[in-house]
Design an enzyme around this catalytic site. Structure first.
Site, PDB file in Angstrom:
ATOM      1  CE  LYS A 110      -3.905   1.822   2.737  1.00 51.02           C
ATOM      2  NZ  LYS A 110      -4.725   1.572   3.945  1.00 51.02           N
ATOM      3  CB  SER A 123      -7.967   3.350   2.927  1.00 54.64           C
ATOM      4  OG  SER A 123      -7.160   2.731   3.906  1.00 54.64           O
ATOM      5  CB  SER A 143      -8.179   0.599   6.028  1.00 54.11           C
ATOM      6  OG  SER A 143      -8.908   1.786   5.929  1.00 54.11           O
TER       7      SER A 143
END
Lengths: 469, 459
Positions: free
Chosen positions: A69, A142, A166
């Site tokens: 990420k 996210s 997330s």
């Protein structure tokens, strides 16, 4: 994959090239990467192959490629947090997890919601990532990019971060295994903070077995992170073959009733399976979910406002050429609307004596003690991850409703508990997931139950068909 | 009508820690700009603070030295404000639960009570050039101890004296190097007069600056009151060159700080072991020592104060006395001749100095001779060697009479002056004879001979 590498059946370079080709093919459809770092990946792969040739002893994941990420610091590779505010920022140091996975070729940096604020991946300054099961839908957020990449087979595993669901919510939307470890289990050194008291690095993989391998590598104490836990890390693989018989599993009937039909029935079915396997389902009540979400919003937005206070538009990112200082400051204000909303909430809720942050923390402490009491009665909690499957990108819920995506996830962040998202069914071609939550540092219980579940079911083996655009 | 001013100080003290407060960057002064930095003290995203235990130990020792109550558990807070020298957009400080409460510093003008003492990190240093501002982050993240006094100081002079005593105490305790020119101690002052607005004066980095700024501000405010104007609460800064305070911010523009408990750091727990360790290192405080020197050695307050200026000097003095020298003799010599030369390691051993001072005491050596002996001792000679080289005092009557006769004969004008009633001319003869003897003549004997010689001739 690891066995193939170790046996010399396949080289890391071949493996990496394979995943890179697949990643390139999918990128136009998914936009799941912010940057693909092919050269770097191949350099690592060649280094590992050479070491293996020389017969060097390598870690179990050496040579297996990964995606990260893009809020995890990578030395020499831009780390953007999907924000223009950090455009061009290249960290001079690696996050602790990147150091630990230094032998894994980095395929690229995965898309996310701007500063990890969101549950849709649509707040990214680099455009939304899409769901490989249906590119018109959100991969969740996210860590949307990280989940989409694993689901589409572009990466054997990826790391995400979980501040309020997330990792788990995108894992659920994309039908992969998503693990949020206990707070303090994995070092936060080098993780760009959203809310430091809630943030934790998480793992996204095709299966619980893979998840255990990755978790084993990244878990452990780090003297650079004062919130990192000092206790030793057990052998997670040892937990994989065990049974669920004798486990007491809490299930809240009201929660099931609130879910969409598909999710509710999949969870009820999972509960019956667990009972058949010798688990004991115990009815529990979770009357504090709404309060937990309120506390979360107060705490997370205040901590985010603080974490992002350094981005004054001068030291980092986009800075316009302006004739005056004031115009330069104003011109560099490029936060997206969701980030601005949360920053304003965070700053405005500050009072003299700590204001709403302290209120949030009081509620948090109360919820922690309720959960502690609950885990006196049960070993695990069975919950949905989200009450519905992935929503369409053009039917995105309003900002407040969006937070309800995290309703069942947030308690684990507030209390620092480990939690696991597992595929448990399909509804109209979209994956559904269940969530298991355990007491702090009982990752082993989750891995045991999760691997048992995946021995009994094949939901996690299903993969989306490649859509060519 | 004069009103009593209400003055309080916030003193920022750089702790003498080798590394910064939250990272391992060194704290040496004068390094090339931005050469002592890392992701933590540059505030790069994702870097995390780790508390420096040496800094904590020094902070606790400082708090104990000032008689403060150290909390078993204190917490860190982020103090948010925007300024280019603050790379994270917040400063890690202690707001709600500071390291210590209370404490006191005695001054000759009354005791100064302390409200609180806490740990915080320093900001970077800005240098303004003609058309730009440069930032050096070497100072960013250095460990500071903030000491906040009660609003109990009564004037500008007391503020300065307090700061001098505070500095001495912290240097004694080994908490701070006390180098003001390097910014080791910086101060903000708060002042109000007879119910007027509270004025904060910032950026005071010398003790004289504090005194001058407060004196200026008192004068400004009392004049305003005398003219019937209201003194507004505001923040001002001291302009050293213009010798005046200038408005920085009025109340409406007040800096909007907001605090958040620092989520990256657990509470700072000060256990019994650390407390014992900090207390164990603690020396006698200068004010206690000063009083003891007056009481036990019978020294004047000025001499006690002079000798306790540094721990090295005070310890040396006591060692010389312990070696058999009379206290007053040692004090006079150390504050006179002894204070001109080298300090610390350069001085002869206390025993050696005591030998020299005994010779002086017993009149076998003149003060001038003692200077000569001391000078030789500083080059490494032992007292005995130096005494032999300089020679003991001359008491030979015949020699001294000859010397006196020569001096008197050579200076008829001074003789006439003396005989004319100007008794001070005697000093001139003594000095001349002393010089002629290489400082070795016994002064009292010489004086007697000279007087009798001068008066005899008169008859």
């Amino acid at each position: 994959m690891a066995r193939g590498l170790a046996a010399g059946e396949i080289s890391s370079r071949e493996l990496t090239e394979d995943f890179l080709r697949r990643s390139e093919r999918w990128q136009r459809t998914l936009n799941a990467y912010i940057e693909i770092t092919g050269d770097r990946a191949l350099a690592t792969a060649k280094r590992i192959d050479a070491l293996r040739c020389r017969g060097e002893k390598l870690g179990p994941l050496a040579g297996i490629p990964m995606a990260l990420k893009d809020n995890i610091s990578t030395r020499g590779v831009a780390t953007t947090c999907a924000s223009r505010v950090l455009a061009g920022y290249i960290p001079p140091y690696d996050a602790a997890v990147v150091e630990k996975l230094g032998d894994c070729p980095l395929l690229g940096k995965a898309n996310l919601d701007e500063f990890a604020m969101g549950s849709s991946n649509s707040t990214s300054a680099y455009g939304p990532a899409c769901n490989p099961w249906d590119p018109a839908r959100s991969p969740g957020g996210s860590s949307g990019g990280s989940a989409a990449l694993v689901a589409a087979g572009c990466a054997p595993f990826s790391l995400g971060t979980d501040t309020g669901g997330s990792v788990r919510q995108p894992a659920a939307f994309c039908g992969v295994t998503g693990f949020k470890p206990s707070y303090g289990r994995v070092s936060r050194w080098g993780l760009l903070p959203l809310a430091p008291s809630l943030d934790q690095v998480g793992v996204l993989t095709p299966s619980v077995e893979d998840c255990a391998l990755v978790l084993q590598e990244i878990a452990g104490h780090d003297s650079r992170d004062a919130t990192s836990a000092g206790m030793s890390v057990p052998d997670y693989r040892a937990a994989l073959g065990t049974e669920v018989s004798g486990l007491k599993i809490g299930l809240c009937p009201e929660v099931l009733a609130d879910c969409s039909r598909g999710v509710g029935s999949a969870l009820a079915e999972a509960a019956r399976e667990l009972e058949k396997g010798g688990g004991q389902i115990i009815s529990v009540s979770l009357p504090f979910l709404e309060e937990a979400m309120g506390a979360y919003l107060l705490i997370a937005s205040a901590e985010a406002a603080s974490s992002l206070a350094r981005y004054d538009g001068v030291a980092y990112g986009y800075r316009p050429l302006s004739p005056t200082l004031a115009e330069m400051y104003l011109g560099s204000r490029v936060f997206g609307p969701e980030v601005l909303r949360r920053l304003l909430l965070g700053v405005c809720s500050q009072g003299k004596g700590g204001g709403n942050y302290e209120l949030g923390q009081r509620v948090r402490r109360a919820i922690v003690s309720r959960l502690d009491a609950l885990f006196g009665q049960v070993d695990l909690l069975l919950l949905p991850v989200v009450s519905h499957p992935a929503f369409r990108l053009d039917e995105e819920p309003d900002p407040l409703a969006m937070h309800y995506n995290d309703l069942y996830s947030i308690p684990a962040n507030l209390a620092g508990l480990p939690a696991l998202a597992l595929p448990c069914g399909f509804s109209e071609g979209l994956p559904l997931s269940l969530q298991l939550m355990a007491p702090r540092f009982r990752e082993d219980l989750l891995l045991a139950a999760g691997s048992w579940w995946q021995r009994r079911t094949d939901w996690h083996h299903r993969r989306p068909r490649e859509v060519c655009s | 009508m004069t009103e009593m001013p209400v003055i309080g100080l916030e003193v920022h003290v750089q702790l003498k820690a080798r590394a910064k407060l939250f990272c391992s960057c060194p704290t040496d002064f004068g390094a090339p700009p931005n050469s002592r930095v890392c992701p933590v003290c540059l505030g790069l995203p994702g870097a995390l603070p780790i508390i420096n235990n040496q800094a904590v130990l020094l902070a606790v020792r400082g708090a104990l030295a000032l008689g403060a109550e150290v909390s078993t558990s204190s917490t860190f807070d982020r103090k948010h404000y925007f300024y280019p020298d603050l790379p994270k957009g917040y400063q890690v400080s202690q707001n709600l639960r500071p390291l210590a409460h209370g404490g006191r510093v005695p001054t000759p003008m009354g005791q100064v009570d302390l409200l609180r003492i806490h740990i915080e990190e320093d900001a970077g240093k800005l240098s303004h050039t003609e058309d730009s501002t440069l930032i050096d982050y070497n100072r960013s993240g250095q460990a500071l101890l903030e000491i906040v006094t009660a609003p109990c100081l009564s004037g500008a002079k007391q503020a300065r004296v307090f700061l001098e005593i505070l500095r001495r105490a912290l240097v004694y305790a080994g908490v701070c190097d006390g180098r003001l020119e390097e910014g080791s101690m910086r101060c903000d002052a708060n002042l109000s007069l007879g119910g007027g607005g509270r004025v904060e004066i910032k950026n005071l980095n010398s003790f004289r600056g504090v005194e001058k700024a407060l004196a200026y501000e008192l004068e400004r405010q009392s004049r305003a009151r005398a003219e019937g104007r209201t003194v507004l609460g505001e923040t001002r800064r001291w302009d050293e060159a213009g010798a005046a305070t200038r408005v920085m911010r009025t109340k409406g523009q007040a800096q909007d700080y907001w605090f958040l408990p620092e989520p990256d750091l657990p509470p700072l727990v000060i256990g019994a072991d650390l407390r014992r360790q900090a207390r164990g290192d603690l020396p006698e405080m200068p004010w206690t020592k000063e009083k003891r020197f007056t009481d036990d050695y019978g020294l004047s307050p000025a001499a006690s104060s002079g000798l306790t200026k540094t721990r090295t000097m005070a310890d040396y003095f006591e060692a010389v006395v312990a070696a058999g020298c009379k206290a007053r003799q040692a004090a006079n010599f150390l504050l006179g001749e002894g204070s001109k030369g080298p300090r610390g390691a350069g001085l002869p051993s206390p025993g050696q100095l005591a030998l020299l001072l005994c010779e002086l005491e017993q009149g076998r050596l003149s003060p001038t001779g003692a200077k000569a002996v001391f000078a030789r001792m500083l080059t490494g000679e032992t007292a005995r060697e130096a005494l032999r080289a300089v020679g003991s005092q001359l008491t030979d009557r015949e020699y001294l009479e000859k010397l006196a006769a020569e001096v008197v004969a050579a200076n008829p004008k001074a003789k006439a002056d003396y005989l004319g009633g100007r008794k001070r001319a005697l000093g001139f003869f003594i000095g001349a004879a002393m010089a002629a003897s290489g400082g070795r003549a016994h002064p009292a004997l010489l004086r007697k001979i000279l007087v009798s010689l001068l008066t005899k001739n008169k008859v």
